[in-house]
Motif scaffolding. Structure first.
Motif, short mmCIF file in Angstrom:
data_model
loop_
_atom_site.label_atom_id
_atom_site.label_comp_id
_atom_site.label_asym_id
_atom_site.label_seq_id
_atom_site.Cartn_x
_atom_site.Cartn_y
_atom_site.Cartn_z
N LEU A 22 3.37 11.24 2.72
CA LEU A 22 3.20 10.19 2.20
C LEU A 22 4.40 8.80 1.46
N ALA A 23 3.89 8.02 2.24
CA ALA A 23 4.92 6.64 1.68
C ALA A 23 4.14 5.73 1.32
N ASP A 24 5.30 5.32 1.00
CA ASP A 24 5.55 4.29 -0.21
C ASP A 24 5.66 2.51 -0.13
N ARG A 25 4.57 1.72 0.56
CA ARG A 25 5.16 0.40 0.79
C ARG A 25 4.89 -0.55 -0.10
N ALA A 26 4.68 -0.25 -1.02
CA ALA A 26 4.33 -0.79 -2.02
C ALA A 26 5.50 -0.86 -3.68
N PHE A 27 6.05 -0.71 -3.37
CA PHE A 27 7.74 -0.27 -4.45
C PHE A 27 8.29 0.05 -4.28
N VAL A 28 8.73 -0.45 -3.27
CA VAL A 28 10.30 -0.64 -2.60
C VAL A 28 10.41 -2.56 -2.30
N GLY A 32 7.50 3.35 -12.36
CA GLY A 32 8.53 3.60 -12.29
C GLY A 32 9.67 4.98 -11.61
N VAL A 33 8.93 5.49 -11.51
CA VAL A 33 9.55 7.19 -10.81
C VAL A 33 9.65 7.49 -9.84
N HIS A 34 11.06 8.04 -9.86
CA HIS A 34 11.64 8.02 -8.57
C HIS A 34 11.08 8.57 -7.46
N PRO A 35 10.51 8.69 -5.91
CA PRO A 35 9.92 9.52 -4.95
C PRO A 35 10.73 10.95 -5.39
N HIS A 36 11.38 11.51 -5.87
CA HIS A 36 11.87 12.42 -5.33
C HIS A 36 11.47 12.89 -6.64
N ALA A 80 -3.76 12.27 -4.50
CA ALA A 80 -2.32 12.19 -4.80
C ALA A 80 -1.43 10.44 -4.03
N LEU A 81 -2.24 10.24 -3.09
CA LEU A 81 -1.32 9.10 -2.75
C LEU A 81 -1.75 8.01 -4.22
N ALA A 82 -3.05 7.79 -4.68
CA ALA A 82 -3.78 7.41 -5.58
C ALA A 82 -2.32 7.68 -7.34
N ALA A 83 -2.15 8.80 -7.21
CA ALA A 83 -1.27 9.34 -8.25
C ALA A 83 0.28 8.92 -8.10
N ALA A 84 0.62 9.11 -6.47
CA ALA A 84 1.60 8.23 -6.62
C ALA A 84 1.81 7.08 -6.78
N ALA A 85 0.81 5.96 -6.20
CA ALA A 85 1.23 5.02 -6.67
C ALA A 85 1.04 4.20 -8.07
N LEU A 86 -0.02 5.67 -8.82
CA LEU A 86 0.65 5.18 -10.06
C LEU A 86 2.06 5.28 -11.34
N ALA A 87 2.74 6.42 -10.26
CA ALA A 87 3.72 7.19 -11.03
C ALA A 87 4.94 6.10 -10.09
N ARG A 88 5.02 5.65 -9.28
CA ARG A 88 5.37 4.40 -8.63
C ARG A 88 5.80 3.30 -9.50
N MET A 110 1.44 -1.69 -0.21
CA MET A 110 -0.35 0.15 0.46
C MET A 110 0.57 1.19 0.39
N VAL A 111 0.33 2.14 -0.39
CA VAL A 111 0.66 4.07 -0.05
C VAL A 111 -0.44 4.62 0.94
N GLY A 112 0.25 4.97 1.78
CA GLY A 112 -0.45 6.10 2.50
C GLY A 112 0.46 6.38 3.56
#
Length: 495
Positions: A282-288, A330-334, A319-327, A274-276
């Motif tokens: 805003l933290a990514d615990r899915a694409f790590v 393969g988009v970098h967290p920065h 924003a979390l949904a957009a971040a998940a799609l971007a991740r 998940m991301v949350g």
């Protein structure tokens, strides 16, 4: 007559489109784009529309261009009432607003003629090799904000990217652009999804589900089914809303590509995959790599502030949904953080309109149904609510009951304001309510003045009508503009 051609092999822009006999339904932007693209590839195209365009209108201009391209344009009620006589068709391409039970489309289906939407056509006109992947977004509310956040993130990552589909650029224009995109963020309405069948997105999300467009789809179940098509054939990640179980259910029911993962987004602390939110991060615990024990920060709540105003919860969710799609891409967290800082909301979507005597004014005219208004009302503690318009049969009672405790007062406008007043009387009988029957050009000024008088320093006067605008305004944008202008006049008057 010549036998009907099989269109199943039309899977890329260099396929055998020439000579294809196509009827395009609708002279709007998507219909024009479809007819233009098909004619350019040698198809025999007739376009029909029930409306006769006014001289010098944009629609008349589109018709003239198409006629130059040898597209036969037929307008008027008779033209759109049935399939054209004496003409064998291989394919019908419909604009998204045309309902499945529209007589012409129903006749095509009965005759076994394939019916595609512009989005389906666009997918089939991608380049044979190296086509830009699609990241697809649907939901009852928040689609446009999320797709534009995603496009900003992708551009911050140095990618040539755009948002297209139900917002901004028609998807056909994006797909056929002479300078190819690296990736496309695609907003899809339930109408567009209904007419799509072969899309294969890299990653996809349904943000939320609430009753909407039931008149078009026929039932809530059919509406949900069409929304769920966003997940079909997804390759990498199906993103769902942890706070909306219906979206997870749609993922569970979807036929996806082997290896595709279900990724949740949540306003709580993210579990694995998940991301949350962890405090204000805003933290990514899915694409790590080690998602069992770790997460990576991708942004902060401060990155989402606008004019110093903290983001509302539904904006954070977007924003979390957009971040998940971007991740998933393969988009970098920065780049996620940078894109969210660069993002500028469109007008009338929880937009700061000004401040008078310690009272902030917020324009969410885009909240045209109770579900959208709920997201805005949840963002503030003490509210003077400007509400009303055309409810289009939507139920308002649950919304009023849920947020009655946050209301300092209410100013009601529009055709269906009595229904809101009745609900307020049940759930907040002591609340000050101003009922404005006015519909003239000065009505919004009077609504803003009345709301300001009900408010106390620290309150928010919130235009979140929970209803459509066409009873008083041309559209929700005109309603929001009237609100913003009224706030500006109140500021200058010093009242």
């Amino acid at each position: 007559m010549t036998a009907r051609r099989d269109v199943a092999d039309l899977t890329h822009r260099d396929a055998a489109w020439s000579g294809l006999r196509v009827l395009v339904a609708g002279l709007g932007i998507s219909g024009f784009a479809a007819a233009d693209a098909l004619a350019e590839r040698g198809a025999q195209v007739v376009l029909v529309d029930a409306a006769v365009p006014a001289p010098d209108s944009a629609a008349a201009g589109r018709a003239q261009i198409l006629e130059v391209l040898d597209v036969e344009v037929r307008t008027g009620a008779e033209a759109a009432a049935a399939l054209p006589g004496g003409r064998e068709l291989d394919l019908v391409v419909t604009s998204p607003g045309w309902r499945p039970d529209q007589p012409l489309l129903a006749a095509a289906a009965a005759a076994g003629i394939p019916v595609w939407g512009e989005v389906e056509l666009a997918w089939r006109m991608r380049a044979r090799e190296g086509a830009a992947p699609w990241l697809t977004i649907t939901g009852t509310n928040g689609k446009t904000t999320t797709v534009q956040m995603l496009a900003a993130i992708l551009r911050a990552a140095g990618l040539r990217a755009t948002s297209a589909g139900n917002v901004g650029t028609p998807i056909l224009e994006a797909v056929l652009h002479p300078e190819p995109y690296d990736v496309i963020a695609v907003e899809l309405s339930s109408f567009q999804l209904h007419w799509s069948s072969s899309l294969r997105p890299l990653a996809s999300v349904c943000l939320n589900i609430a009753p909407d467009h039931i008149d078009w789809h026929g039932s809530l179940a059919d509406y949900e089914k069409d929304k769920g098509k966003v997940y079909a054939n997804t390759e990498i990640a199906c993103v769902y809303n942890v706070q909306d179980p219906a979206t997870e259910r749609l993922v569970e029911q979807a036929e996806v590509i082997e290896g595709c993962r279900a990724i949740g987004f949540t306003l709580g602390v993210p579990a694995r995959s998940m991301v949350g939110l962890v405090d204000d991060i805003l933290a990514d615990r899915a694409f790590v790599e080690d998602r069992a024990t770790s997460a990576v920060p991708v942004a902060s709540l401060g990155d989402l502030e606008q004019n110093g105003i903290p983001a509302a919860p539904h904006v954070v969710a977007n924003a979390l949904a957009a971040a998940a799609l971007a991740r998933a891409y393969g988009v970098h967290p920065h780049a996620v953080a940078a894109g969210l800082r660069d993002f500028v909301p469109e007008p009338h979507r929880v937009a700061y309109a000004g401040e008078v005597a310690g009272v902030r004014f917020v324009d969410d005219s885009k909240a045209t149904n109770p579900h959208a208004a709920s997201a805005s009302l949840a963002a503030y503690e003490h509210i003077v609510w400007i509400a009303g318009g055309l409810l289009k049969g939507a139920e308002i009672d649950d919304l009023v009951e849920r947020f009655a405790g946050r209301l300092r007062g209410a100013v009601l406008i529009g055709a269906d304001r009595a229904r809101i007043a009745e609900s307020l009387a049940r759930h907040a009988p002591d609340l000050p309510v101003v009922d404005l029957a006015d519909t003239d050009t000065g009505a919004m000024d009077r609504a803003v003045v009345a709301a300001a008088r009900l408010a106390q320093p620290g309150d928010v006067v919130l235009l979140a009508p929970a209803a459509a605008s066409m009873d008083m305004f041309a559209n929700y944008g005109a309603r929001g503009d009237a609100f913003t202008a009224a706030v500006a006049r109140l500021t200058s008057s010093g009242e």
